[in-house]
Structures are given as structure tokens and as C-alpha cells.
Design a protein around this motif. Structure first.
Motif, short mmCIF file in Angstrom:
data_model
loop_
_atom_site.label_atom_id
_atom_site.label_comp_id
_atom_site.label_asym_id
_atom_site.label_seq_id
_atom_site.Cartn_x
_atom_site.Cartn_y
_atom_site.Cartn_z
N GLU A 111 73.93 66.15 79.02
CA GLU A 111 73.46 65.49 79.12
C GLU A 111 72.43 64.44 78.70
O GLU A 111 71.99 65.56 77.21
CB GLU A 111 72.16 65.23 80.72
N GLY A 112 72.17 63.33 78.49
CA GLY A 112 71.16 63.04 77.36
C GLY A 112 69.77 61.63 77.59
O GLY A 112 70.26 61.50 79.06
N CYS A 113 69.08 61.09 76.65
CA CYS A 113 68.31 59.89 77.85
C CYS A 113 67.88 58.88 76.11
O CYS A 113 67.78 59.39 75.53
CB CYS A 113 66.97 60.48 77.91
N LEU A 114 68.08 58.11 77.14
CA LEU A 114 67.40 56.64 75.66
C LEU A 114 66.07 57.31 75.46
O LEU A 114 65.39 56.27 73.99
CB LEU A 114 68.18 55.14 76.24
N SER A 115 65.31 57.59 76.20
CA SER A 115 64.19 57.85 75.70
C SER A 115 64.09 59.32 74.66
O SER A 115 62.64 59.00 74.81
CB SER A 115 62.95 57.84 76.85
N PHE A 116 64.62 59.69 74.55
CA PHE A 116 64.75 60.76 73.96
C PHE A 116 66.37 60.89 73.16
O PHE A 116 67.26 61.94 73.20
CB PHE A 116 64.92 62.45 74.44
N CYS A 152 74.35 59.89 86.44
CA CYS A 152 72.79 59.22 86.35
C CYS A 152 72.58 58.77 87.20
O CYS A 152 71.35 58.80 86.94
CB CYS A 152 74.39 57.93 85.73
N LEU A 153 73.01 58.65 88.70
CA LEU A 153 72.00 58.49 89.84
C LEU A 153 70.62 59.31 89.84
O LEU A 153 70.06 58.97 90.44
CB LEU A 153 72.54 58.49 91.54
N GLN A 154 71.04 60.72 89.76
CA GLN A 154 69.61 61.76 89.75
C GLN A 154 68.79 61.22 88.41
O GLN A 154 67.61 61.45 88.54
CB GLN A 154 70.39 62.95 89.71
N HIS A 155 69.59 61.15 87.46
CA HIS A 155 68.07 60.82 85.98
C HIS A 155 67.79 59.78 86.65
O HIS A 155 66.62 59.92 86.24
CB HIS A 155 70.29 61.09 84.90
N GLU A 156 68.20 58.82 86.92
CA GLU A 156 67.76 57.60 86.99
C GLU A 156 66.67 57.34 88.15
O GLU A 156 65.61 56.98 88.18
CB GLU A 156 68.65 56.40 86.99
N THR A 157 67.00 58.04 89.08
CA THR A 157 66.02 58.08 90.61
C THR A 157 64.70 59.28 89.56
O THR A 157 63.64 58.84 90.13
CB THR A 157 66.54 59.11 91.41
#
Length: 197
Positions: A111-116, A152-157
Motif C-alpha cells: 500500500e502507498g499514499c500520495l501524501s507520502f 482503496c475504499l478503506q484507505h480513502e474512508t
């Protein structure tokens, strides 16, 4: 049926937005529950169009409002499930439902995040998810899926509740993630992916 054309059960994402700079972890708005969306108006539509443009400019599959510095519980996504089918949507005030008991299976995947940006590490999450909420015009929406879409649905929520995925990692995994980010941080200036004026 697998297709490169996104599946849009609740209409396509608003177009015509401009990419904004992505807000990084450590900024207060990223680490607190955001305000509920109460007005489904032109201002919200403009925000969502900018969020979609930002997500695509950054090659992401989802983006929450806090990731462009806006204190509102809304996210956009364009993400494939385990079969490769894309689902596209906007969810305001999301509520996530996850499998329980014998139906609950964890998916250990990167998993990754655009904010990191530029850093990925394994994070265990349930392999299916269902999110309910409201679309950009205030209409009820429901999205569900497996594979990357469920993640994605879990990460964004999570983002709308002030949780970043590092909060779900062990200390060891957090260190690994930080090191990976530091190696590539120079490739992602604080203005990324906004276009230069």
C-alpha cells in the motif's frame, strides 16, 4: 467483462479541474476527522473536479479532500478490482462496511499514499469492502469490491476520519516506509503534482 472503460454506476467524475499540490502527512488536516459535507453546490463540484485532476496527474487510484488541504469528508477514486474492472466515483460522508467472522479474510498487499509519495509497504486489510455515502449532487451512492478497489475504499474512508495507513502499521513497518519515502523525496516537490504557473 473486463474493459479499459471505467464502470461508472453513479456518473463520471466532474471534469475541467486543475491539479492542486498534494498535502503531506504531518499537516494537521491529515490527522483529524474532517467536517461532514453539508452543501452539494458548485463549490463542492469544483473541489471534486480539482481532486480528480490531481489524482490523475499523480497517477493515483484515489484521493481524499484532506490530501489537497480541504477539511471535508469526500473522496474520489478510479480503481480496478481483482478482475481489472475499474470503478469510478465520488463519495461524500463515507461509511465503510467490512466482512466479519468467517467471511473476513485479510489481504497482505503493498500500500502507498500520495501524501507520502514514492513509498510502499505491506499493509493487511480485509479483502472486500462496501462504502455508502452521497455523490457530488447529494444522491445516495454505494460502492463495493475486492482486490485493490477494496483497499482503496478503506484507505480513502480512513483519510476522511484522520487516519493515514501508517497508523495501521507496526513500528518496524513504519520505519521501512519512512526510509523508502526519504530515498525518493527529492522527486516529489511540495508543489507536486500541480502544474507550474
Amino acid at each position: 467483462m473486463t474493459s479499459d472503460v471505467p464502470h461508472t454506476p453513479h456518473g463520471p467524475l466532474p471534469e475541467g479541474g486543475k491539479p492542486r499540490a498534494i498535502t503531506r502527512w504531518g499537516t494537521p488536516v491529515m490527522h483529524r476527522r474532517q467536517a461532514d459535507v453539508t452543501a452539494y453546490d458548485e463549490e463542492l463540484r469544483t473541489l471534486v473536479a480539482d481532486m480528480a485532476a490531481t489524482m490523475y496527474a499523480a497517477d493515483g487510484v484515489g484521493l481524499a479532500a484532506c490530501q489537497v488541504g480541504v477539511d471535508l469528508r469526500v473522496f474520489v477514486f478510479d480503481c480496478p478490482d481483482s478482475t481489472g474492472d475499474h470503478t469510478v466515483g465520488v463519495v461524500c460522508n463515507p461509511t465503510v462496511s467490512l466482512p466479519e467472522g468467517k467471511d473476513r479474510k485479510l489481504d497482505e498487499a503493498e500500500e502507498g499514499c500520495l501524501s507520502f509519495p514514492g513509498a510502499f509497504v505491506e499493509c493487511a486489510r480485509p479483502d472486500a469492502a462496501r462504502v455508502t455515502g452521497f455523490g457530488v449532487d447529494g444522491e445516495p451512492v454505494v460502492f463495493e469490491g475486492d482486490g485493490l478497489l477494496a483497499r482503496c475504499l478503506q484507505h480513502e474512508t480512513d483519510h476522511t476520519l484522520g487516519t493515514v495507513f501508517a497508523d495501521r502499521l507496526s513500528t518496524k513497518a513504519q520505519k521501512k516506509l519512512r526510509k523508502a519515502h526519504e530515498k525518493v523525496a527529492d522527486k516529489f516537490p511540495l508543489t507536486w503534482p500541480a502544474e507550474e504557473d
